[in-house]
Every structure is written in C-alpha cells, then in structure tokens.
Design a protein around this motif. Sequence first.
Motif, PDB file in Angstrom:
ATOM      1  N   VAL A   1      21.464  36.252  48.711  1.00 60.47           N
ATOM      2  CA  VAL A   1      20.446  37.066  48.036  1.00 60.47           C
ATOM      3  C   VAL A   1      20.770  37.153  46.550  1.00 60.47           C
ATOM      4  CG1 VAL A   1      19.260  39.288  48.003  1.00 60.47           C
ATOM      5  CG2 VAL A   1      20.374  38.531  50.088  1.00 60.47           C
ATOM      6  N   SER A   2      19.747  36.974  45.701  1.00 64.65           N
ATOM      7  CA  SER A   2      19.926  37.253  44.274  1.00 64.65           C
ATOM      8  C   SER A   2      18.664  37.938  43.762  1.00 64.65           C
ATOM      9  CB  SER A   2      20.211  35.977  43.482  1.00 64.65           C
ATOM     10  OG  SER A   2      19.176  35.034  43.657  1.00 64.65           O
ATOM     11  N   GLN A   3      18.811  38.691  42.673  1.00 60.36           N
ATOM     12  CA  GLN A   3      17.673  39.452  42.137  1.00 60.36           C
ATOM     13  C   GLN A   3      17.603  39.325  40.620  1.00 60.36           C
ATOM     14  OE1 GLN A   3      18.549  43.289  44.344  1.00 60.36           O
ATOM     15  NE2 GLN A   3      16.335  43.274  44.510  1.00 60.36           N
ATOM     16  N   MET A   4      16.359  39.249  40.124  1.00 64.98           N
ATOM     17  CA  MET A   4      16.114  39.190  38.690  1.00 64.98           C
ATOM     18  C   MET A   4      14.946  40.114  38.356  1.00 64.98           C
ATOM     19  SD  MET A   4      16.342  35.052  38.157  1.00 64.98           S
ATOM     20  CE  MET A   4      16.060  35.099  36.394  1.00 64.98           C
TER      21      MET A   4
ATOM     22  N   ARG B   1       7.398  45.852  34.396  1.00 65.08           N
ATOM     23  CA  ARG B   1       8.301  44.758  34.808  1.00 65.08           C
ATOM     24  C   ARG B   1       7.932  44.208  36.180  1.00 65.08           C
ATOM     25  NH1 ARG B   1      14.635  45.317  34.214  1.00 65.08           N
ATOM     26  NH2 ARG B   1      14.361  46.648  36.046  1.00 65.08           N
ATOM     27  N   TRP B   2       8.321  42.967  36.410  1.00 59.58           N
ATOM     28  CA  TRP B   2       8.192  42.356  37.730  1.00 59.58           C
ATOM     29  C   TRP B   2       9.581  42.048  38.267  1.00 59.58           C
ATOM     30  CZ3 TRP B   2       3.965  41.166  40.887  1.00 59.58           C
ATOM     31  CH2 TRP B   2       2.724  41.591  40.378  1.00 59.58           C
ATOM     32  N   LEU B   3       9.776  42.341  39.529  1.00 58.87           N
ATOM     33  CA  LEU B   3      11.058  42.104  40.188  1.00 58.87           C
ATOM     34  C   LEU B   3      10.956  40.846  41.057  1.00 58.87           C
ATOM     35  CD1 LEU B   3      11.767  45.760  41.360  1.00 58.87           C
ATOM     36  CD2 LEU B   3      12.715  44.607  39.346  1.00 58.87           C
TER      37      LEU B   3
ATOM     38  N   GLY C   1      12.753  37.621  28.102  1.00 59.17           N
ATOM     39  CA  GLY C   1      12.039  38.486  29.027  1.00 59.17           C
ATOM     40  C   GLY C   1      12.630  38.515  30.423  1.00 59.17           C
ATOM     41  N   MET C   2      13.865  37.982  30.605  1.00 62.03           N
ATOM     42  CA  MET C   2      14.479  37.919  31.938  1.00 62.03           C
ATOM     43  C   MET C   2      15.795  38.681  31.974  1.00 62.03           C
ATOM     44  SD  MET C   2      14.047  33.941  32.914  1.00 62.03           S
ATOM     45  CE  MET C   2      12.543  33.054  32.534  1.00 62.03           C
ATOM     46  N   GLU C   3      16.058  39.273  33.119  1.00 58.40           N
ATOM     47  CA  GLU C   3      17.319  40.016  33.301  1.00 58.40           C
ATOM     48  C   GLU C   3      17.879  39.696  34.680  1.00 58.40           C
ATOM     49  OE1 GLU C   3      18.925  44.621  33.691  1.00 58.40           O
ATOM     50  OE2 GLU C   3      16.840  44.249  33.122  1.00 58.40           O
TER      51      GLU C   3
END
Length: 445
Positions: A26-29, A125-127, A359-361
């Motif tokens: 699992v990864s999240q941005m 924001r979008w996840l 714009g990415m985290e």
Amino acid sequence: YGLSPLQDGILFHHLLATQGDPYLLVSQMAFAERSVLDRYLAAVQQVVDRHDILRTAFVWEGLSSPAQVVWRKAALDVLEVELEGCDGSGADELRRRFDPRQYRLDLGRAPLMRFVIAREPGSGRWLLLVLQHHLIGDHTTAEVMHAEVWAVLDGRAHELAAPQPFRNLVAQARLGMDAKAHEAFFREMLADIDEPTLPFGLSEVYGDGRGSREARRMLPQALNDRLRHQARRLGVSLASLCHLAWAQVVALSSGREQVVFGTVLFGRMHAGAGADRAMGLFMNTLPLRLDLDETGVEESVRIAHARLAELLSHEHASLALAQRCSDIAAPAPLFSALLNYRHNTPAMAGEGTSDVLSGMEWLGDEERTNYPLTLSVDDFGQELGLTADAVEPISADRICGYMQRALEQLVDALEQAPDRPVRELDILPAEERSYLLEELNRTEA
C-alpha cells in the motif's frame, strides 16, 4: 511462462490466506487538484504500457503448475470513492477501507495494481491510495517505476532506456544453476540444524500480517559513522555487520547459538546488463546460518561476510529446497525471523523540474510479510534507519532497541576488543536492563 522461486512462495501465501493478503503493498499520495492527479495516472499508464511485468496476471486453476501471462494491453483499474461524512483524516479512512488485512486483488486480471481516488473532505486536494501486489515488483521496481513516471511527467519519456523483459530473470532462475549445486550448498550449511530458530517462541510463519505492528527509528549519526568506518577497515560490507548484530538478537531471544534467519537478497547481482533498471520481483528470501559462540567478534564479522558472499551465488534458489536441507522435520519451520537490508532513496527526491511536481505529496507506504518478526535496515547512504515489524505482544520498538544496542556493542568490540567472543555482545538497552533487574525486583510491598 513459469514463476520464479519467490513468486511461487508468494502465490502460495496468497492462496493460503482466507482473508486479506500479506503481500499486498500500500502507498498513498496527495494531489493539489484533480488535473494533477489525472496527469499522474496517465503517466503511470504509459509506464505500464512499457513493461511486461506490469501487464502480467497469474493463472493456476486446471494447470499442472502456475503460469504468468503477459497481456498486450492492461488499463489501470481506478476506483473513485466518496469520503463525505468520515471522521478525521481522509487518508486514514482510505487506508481503513482498503486494508490488505481484509482486502484482496484478483490475480487473474492485469495490472496487479488498484488505484483508489477520493476528494479530501473540507479541501480541494485529491487523495490516491495504490495497492500493488508483491508478485510483480520489489523495492527496486518501486524506485524504477517512480523515476519513469517522473520522467514522463517532466517531458523526458523519450530518454528512457528500452525496458528489460522479466522473462529473462525467470529463465535465469529456472535454468541457471543446477538444483543439485543449490542443494549441496544448503546441505553443508544446514544439515546439522535440527531445531527451528524461533525468537520469543514465535512459530507461526503462515500469517497474513494481522496483529503486526511497525516501529521506525533513525540510528544516531555517530553510530552510523563508526559502523561504516569499521566496515571499510575490515574490507566487508556494512550489511555483514548488520547481519551479525541481528544474529545476536535472534540468538538471545531464541536461546540458541546456531541461529538461522531469512535474509532478503537483491536478486539482481547476476541478472545481466540493465538489471538495475528492470521491473519485476527479482529479490528472494533464503536462510542464513551464523554461529554465535566463542569465536572473536572480528573473525565472526569476516565469517558473516563470506557466508553472505557465498549465498549471493545461490540468490535464485528455492526457499523450499533450502529448508529441506536441514534436519528439521516438516511442517516445523526452519526460521521465523527475517532481515531485509535495503538501499533506499528518500521518496519523491530528485524528481526533476516540472511544475506539476509541486502539486504532489508523498504520504507514506506499508508492506508486510508472512513472518512474525521482520527487521529492515534502511541504508540511505550517509544514514541508517531501522524498521521493525512484530506480531503482538512483542513490541516492534523494543526490537529496534535490541538491534541498536547490538550494533553499539559490536562496534565497541571491533574498536577496543576484536577478540572478545561474539556471544558476549549485549542486546538489552540500559533502561530495559534496569527495569528487569531493579524495577521488577522492588520487593518492599
């Protein structure tokens, strides 16, 4: 074509698990706006189109042995969900809904990735949550994929090298070294091992990661520098020092001097030109046996280094074959602890110059195994970190403490008393020693 030895093992654990999957990563941005997320997903699709392993599915029903099948086209599976009304963090809510302890992917449908997107409540924001199966990639695969996606976003797709087909690795693993040579090597290492090595009595090696907790810590810079200096002085790898320290943790927590634990091998050492940029599951897990006895610390480091070097020439052997070479009767496991020494680059580092990147985290990732006790040593080049995974009631943070103490004791001995018996290295941090010997012995009441 067929599966590599580690793919065989991972598929076995997928089929064994009745709920969830221990090998779903699992990864999240987070993305500042939907258009940035859409550009990111389009770049991922371009990378999937390039690499055969990212378009691979697995079939086994009605076959004498499982096969992996490369699809010509594999469109990303993107699911949009609503997070309205969730309490607290939207990222936490996504992780709860798609927790690999309950959630599974259909392995018969490529790509073995699922992308879940959601607008974050109360913000623009979008996840993004990405589920990817370990069958199609390892740590290096993630880094290569990350770099290629960034190249596409940065307008540098034309600079990417021709992709390496994963079938080359399968051919090498299955047709390379004779199984008899692997067997002779592991028989020499393990033939006299007649009891499993089970730290803290943990014997369940068919788990799915349920009840597992993670702890992380960075090692003090001074300890990192001293360890690297000793490795250079002795002409050995830093990984060799870490394997010996972990062996002492395993020895004292299992009550054994002849210890066996699994070590994760990179799998790309003999895979030919371009293997460092190839995607797929190259790594393998194999047993390492070290004896924590009267041998001096410096000599023990050299032995550990030599053992690891020998093991590398068998990096694509089957774990099942290796386990059969011991004197332990099935179904008892040979070992229940794992060490993963991995070279890391921090996520989202050095990504180029495109405006889209601002714009990415990166919000983090999680991976698990079927083993109840895993220690990963993260080598960042000039820093060292520890990540422990342990099933309850064993504290993962305590495991990190034991490893740090073992490394401190190891480097002290190498600097001041290299002939000190390796079995004398202490693993108890001062606070825990004080708690065990003093706090628990307060008998005034």
